[in-house]
Write a protein that holds these residues in place. Structure first.
Motif, PDB file in Angstrom:
ATOM      1  N   ASN A 188       0.852  -1.186   0.000  1.00 42.76           N
ATOM      2  CA  ASN A 188       0.000   0.000   0.000  1.00 42.76           C
ATOM      3  C   ASN A 188       0.894   1.243   0.000  1.00 42.76           C
ATOM      4  O   ASN A 188       1.235   1.802   1.053  1.00 42.76           O
ATOM      5  CB  ASN A 188      -0.940  -0.002   1.206  1.00 42.76           C
ATOM      6  N   VAL A 189       1.303   1.652  -1.199  1.00 43.32           N
ATOM      7  CA  VAL A 189       2.207   2.788  -1.349  1.00 43.32           C
ATOM      8  C   VAL A 189       1.557   4.072  -0.844  1.00 43.32           C
ATOM      9  O   VAL A 189       2.207   4.931  -0.232  1.00 43.32           O
ATOM     10  CB  VAL A 189       2.627   2.939  -2.829  1.00 43.32           C
ATOM     11  N   ALA A 190       0.246   4.228  -1.068  1.00 44.77           N
ATOM     12  CA  ALA A 190      -0.456   5.448  -0.662  1.00 44.77           C
ATOM     13  C   ALA A 190      -0.436   5.607   0.853  1.00 44.77           C
ATOM     14  O   ALA A 190      -0.176   6.704   1.380  1.00 44.77           O
ATOM     15  CB  ALA A 190      -1.891   5.432  -1.181  1.00 44.77           C
ATOM     16  N   LEU A 191      -0.705   4.524   1.579  1.00 42.34           N
ATOM     17  CA  LEU A 191      -0.682   4.580   3.041  1.00 42.34           C
ATOM     18  C   LEU A 191       0.727   4.876   3.535  1.00 42.34           C
ATOM     19  O   LEU A 191       0.924   5.706   4.440  1.00 42.34           O
ATOM     20  CB  LEU A 191      -1.185   3.259   3.624  1.00 42.34           C
ATOM     21  N   ALA A 192       1.715   4.216   2.939  1.00 42.15           N
ATOM     22  CA  ALA A 192       3.103   4.442   3.348  1.00 42.15           C
ATOM     23  C   ALA A 192       3.505   5.900   3.148  1.00 42.15           C
ATOM     24  O   ALA A 192       4.173   6.505   4.002  1.00 42.15           O
ATOM     25  CB  ALA A 192       4.028   3.514   2.570  1.00 42.15           C
ATOM     26  N   ARG A 193       3.067   6.491   2.039  1.00 43.16           N
ATOM     27  CA  ARG A 193       3.410   7.881   1.754  1.00 43.16           C
ATOM     28  C   ARG A 193       2.790   8.816   2.786  1.00 43.16           C
ATOM     29  O   ARG A 193       3.439   9.743   3.281  1.00 43.16           O
ATOM     30  CB  ARG A 193       2.935   8.260   0.350  1.00 43.16           C
ATOM     31  N   LEU A 194       1.517   8.585   3.124  1.00 46.19           N
ATOM     32  CA  LEU A 194       0.849   9.453   4.097  1.00 46.19           C
ATOM     33  C   LEU A 194       1.437   9.279   5.502  1.00 46.19           C
ATOM     34  O   LEU A 194       1.534  10.253   6.259  1.00 46.19           O
ATOM     35  CB  LEU A 194      -0.647   9.155   4.111  1.00 46.19           C
ATOM     36  N   LEU A 195       1.826   8.057   5.847  1.00 47.45           N
ATOM     37  CA  LEU A 195       2.463   7.837   7.149  1.00 47.45           C
ATOM     38  C   LEU A 195       3.799   8.587   7.218  1.00 47.45           C
ATOM     39  O   LEU A 195       4.125   9.208   8.236  1.00 47.45           O
ATOM     40  CB  LEU A 195       2.675   6.346   7.387  1.00 47.45           C
ATOM     41  N   ASP A 196       4.566   8.527   6.137  1.00 53.15           N
ATOM     42  CA  ASP A 196       5.824   9.264   6.107  1.00 53.15           C
ATOM     43  C   ASP A 196       5.567  10.768   6.213  1.00 53.15           C
ATOM     44  O   ASP A 196       6.282  11.490   6.923  1.00 53.15           O
ATOM     45  CB  ASP A 196       6.582   8.948   4.818  1.00 53.15           C
ATOM     46  N   GLU A 197       4.541  11.259   5.516  1.00 52.62           N
ATOM     47  CA  GLU A 197       4.208  12.677   5.551  1.00 52.62           C
ATOM     48  C   GLU A 197       3.787  13.112   6.952  1.00 52.62           C
ATOM     49  O   GLU A 197       4.072  14.238   7.381  1.00 52.62           O
ATOM     50  CB  GLU A 197       3.086  12.975   4.552  1.00 52.62           C
ATOM     51  N   SER A 198       3.108  12.222   7.680  1.00 48.02           N
ATOM     52  CA  SER A 198       2.617  12.563   9.016  1.00 48.02           C
ATOM     53  C   SER A 198       3.750  12.707  10.027  1.00 48.02           C
ATOM     54  O   SER A 198       3.611  13.414  11.041  1.00 48.02           O
ATOM     55  CB  SER A 198       1.638  11.492   9.514  1.00 48.02           C
TER      56      SER A 198
END
Length: 452
Positions: free
Chosen positions: A7-17
């Protein structure tokens, strides 16, 4: 749980958070508990979700909301690569505001649905309809029913709303909200679909808008925060449909009160500022009504400069105010003292907050609600104890416990429930031990009655 690709989208948002996996999963567990859902995930679950394992459907909204709160913007399920929930009779979007409201109150009256409704998630990223988007949308109401309504029906709804508000103030939301939901479902919803002149229809929509606000406020009192938001949004839409700008702003302010009580200072200040900015030309007391809430919200958000500026604006507006006539909320010197207390406490001045709360109680009159008196007194006692004034705190709590059995409010229950926790360390003091035992006995009696 189902497994797909990473889940690249979830990983990206977690990194952004900027949240670690441990911080993130703790936030998900806390949010689920806030919504009344018992889950206990740990760090490996986040790794699994990153890897493509699909969490349970009931958990997905909590994941999106944690990210939304952290990032300060809405985060949809689609943005995290989670599928939208399947349409059911309970969650599908109905095409019209009035139909949605009727569906909401019918569900609220249904004992089999009430647990689901009360577990609804409070969202800081809730989409708030802007005034230009909803004003004048009269097509939301479908006419064609046999019955025709008139001014007397509007007056009946307004009078009943006043009575329900009095019951709520004196006895709490748990007592009054079932009556409000039943009245809305059985009387008001049919009125909204009846034939009427344009003026009467607008007046009925406006009266219903305020009833939605009141019912949402009752849901807040029961700690059903997601349900309260649903009532508030319906109230905003109906206020727009009727062109009732004042009620629209009043509801936004109420949503700010809900947010600030939950500790979401940034969201609360955004809502309070939106209410103030959208407010039509108003007198000084109404300006104080909005500015006082802005000040409280800014203080909780840690924005010292804006909090102090807003409370000064509130004080200046109150100096110019001459009458409470025609204003929502009856903003009074007692209310101002309460907001000063909250600003002082939010900015670290505990002693100043205690002094302002004591002034609030000296200024209160018979129109102030029993419930708010209990909540503010427990607040005062907690801050007196924080200053080390144990005897004073116990005296304040004794006043609370005398009135507590008369009120059925989850907010009051929560604060009374803290008495034992706060006094446990002071059992060697006879006064503290007496209040501790009294609180324990009264709380046990309340719990026993709630099970019968």
């Amino acid at each position: 749980m189902s497994k797909r690709g990473p889940n690249v989208a979830l990983a990206r948002l977690l990194d952004e958070s900027g949240l670690s996996d441990t911080q993130f999963i703790r936030a998900v567990n806390r949010l689920a508990a806030e919504a009344g859902v018992a889950v206990r995930y740990d760090q490996p679950s986040v790794s699994q979700w990153r890897g493509g394992t699909m969490p349970r459907q009931a958990v997905r909204p909590f994941i999106a909301e944690v990210l939304a709160r952290r990032l300060g913007r809405p985060v949809t399920l689609a943005e995290i690569n989670f599928p939208a929930p399947a349409a059911t009779p309970d969650n599908r979007t109905l095409p019209r505001t009035v139909d949605e409201l009727a569906d909401l109150v019918r569900s609220d009256m249904d004992p089999s649905r009430r647990g689901v409704l009360s577990a609804g998630l409070y969202s800081v990223a809730l989409t708030i309809p802007a005034w230009p988007d909803i004003v004048g949308r009269m097509e939301a109401v479908q006419t064609g029913q046999v019955r025709r309504i008139g001014r007397a029906d509007v007056e009946a709804v307004s009078a009943m709303t006043d009575r329900l508000s009095e019951l709520d103030d004196d006895f709490g939301g748990r007592y009054a909200r079932p009556m409000a939901a039943a009245f809305m479902a059985n009387t008001v919803a049919p009125f909204l679909k009846a034939e009427a002149s344009s003026d009467v229809r607008k007046a009925m929509l406006s009266a219903t808008s305020f009833l939605c606000y009141l019912t949402g406020w009752m849901a807040v009192d029961e700690r059903h925060h997601g349900l309260a938001q649903r009532y508030y949004v319906k109230g905003l839409e109906l206020a727009g449909a009727s062109g009732d700008h004042s009620t629209y702003c009043h509801i936004l302010r109420g949503m700010s009160v809900q947010a600030v009580d939950l500790g979401h200072g940034v969201t609360a200040s955004r809502l309070a500022s939106a209410a103030s900015a959208a407010s039509p030309n108003s007198g000084p007391r109404m300006r104080a009504f909005f500015a006082g809430q802005q000040a409280h919200s800014y203080a909780v958000a840690g924005n010292r400069a804006n909090a102090l500026q807003s409370i000064r604006e509130t004080e200046m507006a109150m100096e110019k105010a001459e009458s409470q006539a025609g204003t929502f909320g009856g903003y009074s010197p007692a209310t101002l003292a309460y907001h000063v207390a909250q600003v002082r406490y939010g900015l670290g001045d505990v002693a100043g907050s205690v002094s302002s709360l004591q002034l609030h109680f000296r200024l209160r009159d018979a129109t102030d609600s029993r419930r708010s008196g209990l909540i503010f007194n427990t607040m005062l006692a907690e801050r007196q104890l924080e200053m080390g004034h144990l005897e004073a705190a116990c005296g304040t709590w004794n006043r609370v416990l005398k009135e507590y059995p008369k009120v059925h409010s989850s907010r009051v229950d929560e604060r009374v429930g803290k008495i034992q926790e706060l006094l446990r360390a002071y059992q060697s003091n006879s006064t503290a031990r007496e209040v501790y035992e009294r609180a324990r006995g009264i709380s046990a009696d309340r719990h026993a009655k709630s099970r019968t």
